[in-house]
Design a protein around this motif. Structure first.
Motif, PDB file in Angstrom:
ATOM      1  N   UNK A 122     -26.017  -3.298  13.120  1.00 59.27           N
ATOM      2  CA  UNK A 122     -25.888  -3.659  12.119  1.00 59.27           C
ATOM      3  C   UNK A 122     -24.686  -4.843  11.723  1.00 59.27           C
ATOM      4  N   UNK A 123     -24.859  -5.285  10.503  1.00 58.57           N
ATOM      5  CA  UNK A 123     -23.969  -6.011  10.120  1.00 58.57           C
ATOM      6  C   UNK A 123     -23.500  -5.442   8.765  1.00 58.57           C
ATOM      7  N   UNK A 124     -22.092  -5.092   8.429  1.00 59.46           N
ATOM      8  CA  UNK A 124     -21.631  -4.514   7.040  1.00 59.46           C
ATOM      9  C   UNK A 124     -20.822  -5.307   6.445  1.00 59.46           C
ATOM     10  N   UNK A 125     -20.565  -5.026   5.215  1.00 64.52           N
ATOM     11  CA  UNK A 125     -19.357  -5.410   4.462  1.00 64.52           C
ATOM     12  C   UNK A 125     -18.910  -4.272   3.492  1.00 64.52           C
ATOM     13  N   UNK A 126     -17.525  -3.756   3.810  1.00 62.22           N
ATOM     14  CA  UNK A 126     -17.151  -2.650   3.701  1.00 62.22           C
ATOM     15  C   UNK A 126     -16.952  -2.813   2.017  1.00 62.22           C
ATOM     16  N   UNK A 127     -17.249  -1.397   1.343  1.00 62.00           N
ATOM     17  CA  UNK A 127     -16.987  -1.471  -0.215  1.00 62.00           C
ATOM     18  C   UNK A 127     -15.748  -0.497  -0.280  1.00 62.00           C
ATOM     19  N   UNK A 128     -15.231  -0.436  -1.636  1.00 62.01           N
ATOM     20  CA  UNK A 128     -14.356   0.243  -2.025  1.00 62.01           C
ATOM     21  C   UNK A 128     -13.095  -0.493  -2.338  1.00 62.01           C
ATOM     22  N   UNK A 129     -11.915   0.256  -2.834  1.00 64.54           N
ATOM     23  CA  UNK A 129     -10.615  -0.433  -3.028  1.00 64.54           C
ATOM     24  C   UNK A 129      -9.668  -0.185  -1.916  1.00 64.54           C
ATOM     25  N   UNK A 130      -9.278  -1.364  -1.572  1.00 62.60           N
ATOM     26  CA  UNK A 130      -8.556  -1.442  -0.225  1.00 62.60           C
ATOM     27  C   UNK A 130      -7.171  -2.360  -0.375  1.00 62.60           C
ATOM     28  N   UNK A 131      -6.005  -2.028   0.235  1.00 64.30           N
ATOM     29  CA  UNK A 131      -4.979  -2.869   0.399  1.00 64.30           C
ATOM     30  C   UNK A 131      -5.138  -4.138   1.317  1.00 64.30           C
ATOM     31  N   UNK A 132      -4.930  -5.399   0.898  1.00 67.67           N
ATOM     32  CA  UNK A 132      -5.059  -6.539   1.690  1.00 67.67           C
ATOM     33  C   UNK A 132      -3.931  -6.471   2.788  1.00 67.67           C
ATOM     34  N   UNK A 133      -2.809  -5.844   2.502  1.00 65.38           N
ATOM     35  CA  UNK A 133      -1.889  -5.644   3.552  1.00 65.38           C
ATOM     36  C   UNK A 133      -1.316  -4.316   3.395  1.00 65.38           C
ATOM     37  N   UNK A 134      -0.935  -3.776   4.326  1.00 66.63           N
ATOM     38  CA  UNK A 134      -0.549  -2.109   4.510  1.00 66.63           C
ATOM     39  C   UNK A 134       1.205  -2.409   4.082  1.00 66.63           C
ATOM     40  N   UNK A 135       1.981  -3.177   4.860  1.00 64.68           N
ATOM     41  CA  UNK A 135       3.337  -3.049   5.152  1.00 64.68           C
ATOM     42  C   UNK A 135       4.137  -2.790   3.818  1.00 64.68           C
ATOM     43  N   UNK A 136       3.798  -3.254   2.600  1.00 67.17           N
ATOM     44  CA  UNK A 136       4.624  -3.252   1.396  1.00 67.17           C
ATOM     45  C   UNK A 136       4.891  -1.816   0.891  1.00 67.17           C
ATOM     46  N   UNK A 137       3.556  -0.964   1.067  1.00 68.12           N
ATOM     47  CA  UNK A 137       3.559   0.386   0.706  1.00 68.12           C
ATOM     48  C   UNK A 137       4.040   1.459   1.822  1.00 68.12           C
ATOM     49  N   UNK A 138       3.872   0.905   2.940  1.00 68.64           N
ATOM     50  CA  UNK A 138       4.313   1.483   4.282  1.00 68.64           C
ATOM     51  C   UNK A 138       6.020   1.727   4.434  1.00 68.64           C
ATOM     52  N   UNK A 139       6.653   0.772   3.773  1.00 71.61           N
ATOM     53  CA  UNK A 139       7.883   0.824   3.851  1.00 71.61           C
ATOM     54  C   UNK A 139       8.622   2.180   3.502  1.00 71.61           C
ATOM     55  N   UNK A 140       8.377   2.784   2.467  1.00 67.45           N
ATOM     56  CA  UNK A 140       8.855   4.114   2.063  1.00 67.45           C
ATOM     57  C   UNK A 140       8.278   5.308   3.273  1.00 67.45           C
ATOM     58  N   UNK A 141       7.136   5.154   3.735  1.00 68.23           N
ATOM     59  CA  UNK A 141       6.576   6.052   4.714  1.00 68.23           C
ATOM     60  C   UNK A 141       7.438   5.964   6.033  1.00 68.23           C
ATOM     61  N   UNK A 142       7.651   4.920   6.496  1.00 68.32           N
ATOM     62  CA  UNK A 142       8.593   4.813   7.654  1.00 68.32           C
ATOM     63  C   UNK A 142       9.681   5.142   7.452  1.00 68.32           C
ATOM     64  N   UNK A 143      10.461   4.959   6.286  1.00 73.21           N
ATOM     65  CA  UNK A 143      11.575   5.629   5.875  1.00 73.21           C
ATOM     66  C   UNK A 143      11.643   7.006   5.816  1.00 73.21           C
ATOM     67  N   UNK A 144      10.652   7.579   5.572  1.00 73.03           N
ATOM     68  CA  UNK A 144      10.341   9.067   5.408  1.00 73.03           C
ATOM     69  C   UNK A 144      10.368   9.639   6.652  1.00 73.03           C
ATOM     70  N   UNK A 145       9.519   9.162   7.733  1.00 71.44           N
ATOM     71  CA  UNK A 145       9.296   9.661   8.970  1.00 71.44           C
ATOM     72  C   UNK A 145      10.780   9.715   9.690  1.00 71.44           C
TER      73      UNK A 145
END
Length: 369
Positions: free
Chosen positions: A318-341
């Motif tokens: 099949x062909x799909x188009x994913x719905x929902x609310x998503x980040x176009x880029x992860x890294x800005x919010x991932x900065x603090x996750x990397x720091x936390x780990x």
């Protein structure tokens, strides 16, 4: 489900799903007497909170943390610290269609193969919302490390083909722009690049760099509990991480020994120093006293609105188009996750290190007698 616990002495267990009642963490092994309040945790959580710009998911959550145990009169008691963040803005209906097919780049297929069942609402445990527990736990670890003079400088090094330039590096720029880049020129270029990605219903990957200052020499084990291998394990446990480097990383493979080795010298005060830091602050799995430098490469957000080919659970292409609310880029919010780990890893190893030498143990118990 096993695998939700991280650490040996300073240990965290994260819990919850993206569209369940909430998410959170239980910390076991935090020493008693650490000054701690909800504001300490909230400051970290605010750095990963959604809805702060057009470059993050528009899901509106205040991510307010509640400390449920382990604190008395503003200090840790040495007992388990339980913290919760309650979900308030779920839109599970956005994901009802996903139950019937496997999204490209997601864990839908692998979860079904492992468990025979999955929470398809935002990915359940594989959602980026799980990282709230990691960040809350990391905030406590960072508070402990701060008292030891250890500090973190973490930022976005690159987004897609746009990278910061050393000559324009300005740490004060990190908090001025939603892309969290220490280079105003690169941030503007990355913003334009992401605008084009979003127009074409696409997304981008990027690299987060973390510099840890003030770590004393001697942290980490020489074989299976190397500091760099433990940091790699911690960072690779973050969803969407596909690459990891310490120091020069893959560039070291192109260098010669004379180029890559860091020469030692004594400074005017007789302190042991290195002329360079190609090793990234770790030699033989043990910290050498210089800055620890690590990088994490994140893949592009797999949830994109563009049409993609996949399969349904009933055996159709099949062909799909994913719905929902998503980040176009992860890294800005991932900065603090990397720091936390990184903070969780370092706090755990530093507590273990106390028992490494007889003289340290004797000094401690002699002071108690």
């Amino acid at each position: 489900m096993s695998g939700s616990t991280f650490g040996n002495l300073f240990k965290i267990t994260t819990w919850g799903e993206s569209h369940g009642t909430g998410v959170g963490v239980v910390i076991d092994g935090c020493p008693a007497g650490l000054p701690l309040c909800e504001e300490d945790i909230q400051n970290y959580l605010n750095r990963r909170k959604p809805g702060q710009s057009k470059f993050s998911t528009p899901r509106k959550e205040d991510d307010t943390v509640v400390i449920q145990s382990g604190i008395f009169k503003g200090k840790t008691t040495g007992t388990p610290i339980s913290m919760a963040v309650y979900n308030k803005n779920q839109r599970s209906q956005d994901y009802s269609e996903i139950a019937s097919y496997y999204r490209p780049g997601h864990a839908d297929y692998t979860f079904d193969q492992k468990y025979g069942f999955r929470d398809y609402r935002g990915g359940g445990r594989s959602s980026a919302r799980e990282t709230i527990g990691r960040v809350a736990g990391g905030a406590v670890a960072a508070k402990l490390l701060d008292m030891l003079g250890i500090h973190f400088l973490t930022y976005v090094k690159s987004i897609g083909p746009i990278a910061i330039h050393p000559s324009r590096f300005d740490a004060s720029e990190i908090d001025k722009h939603p892309l969290r880049m220490p280079d105003a020129t690169a941030a503007l270029e990355a913003q334009n690049y992401l605008d084009n990605c979003m127009k074409s219903q696409n997304s981008s990957g990027g690299i987060v760099e973390c510099i840890i200052k003030g770590v004393p020499a001697g942290i980490g084990e020489p074989v299976f509990r190397k500091l760099d291998s433990e940091l790699a394990k911690a960072v690779f446990s973050i969803g969407a991480v596909k690459g990891f480097e310490i120091g020069d990383g893959f560039e070291a493979a192109r260098a010669t020994g004379l180029e890559n080795n860091d020469s030692f010298y004594y400074d005017k005060e007789g302190k042991i120093c290195k002329k360079t830091n190609h090793a990234g602050g770790i030699l033989g799995g043990i910290s050498d006293g210089s800055d620890i430098i690590l990088r994490a490469a994140f893949k592009p957000t797999p949830s994109i609105s563009a049409a993609q080919e996949t399969i349904s659970r009933d055996g159709k292409n099949i062909t799909v188009q994913v719905k929902g609310r998503h980040d176009p880029v992860i890294v800005p919010r991932a900065v603090v996750v990397v720091e936390a780990m990184a903070a969780l890893t370092l706090a755990d190893l530093m507590l273990e290190n106390i028992g490494t030498r007889t003289d340290t143990v004797l000094d401690y118990y002699k002071k108690q007698s």
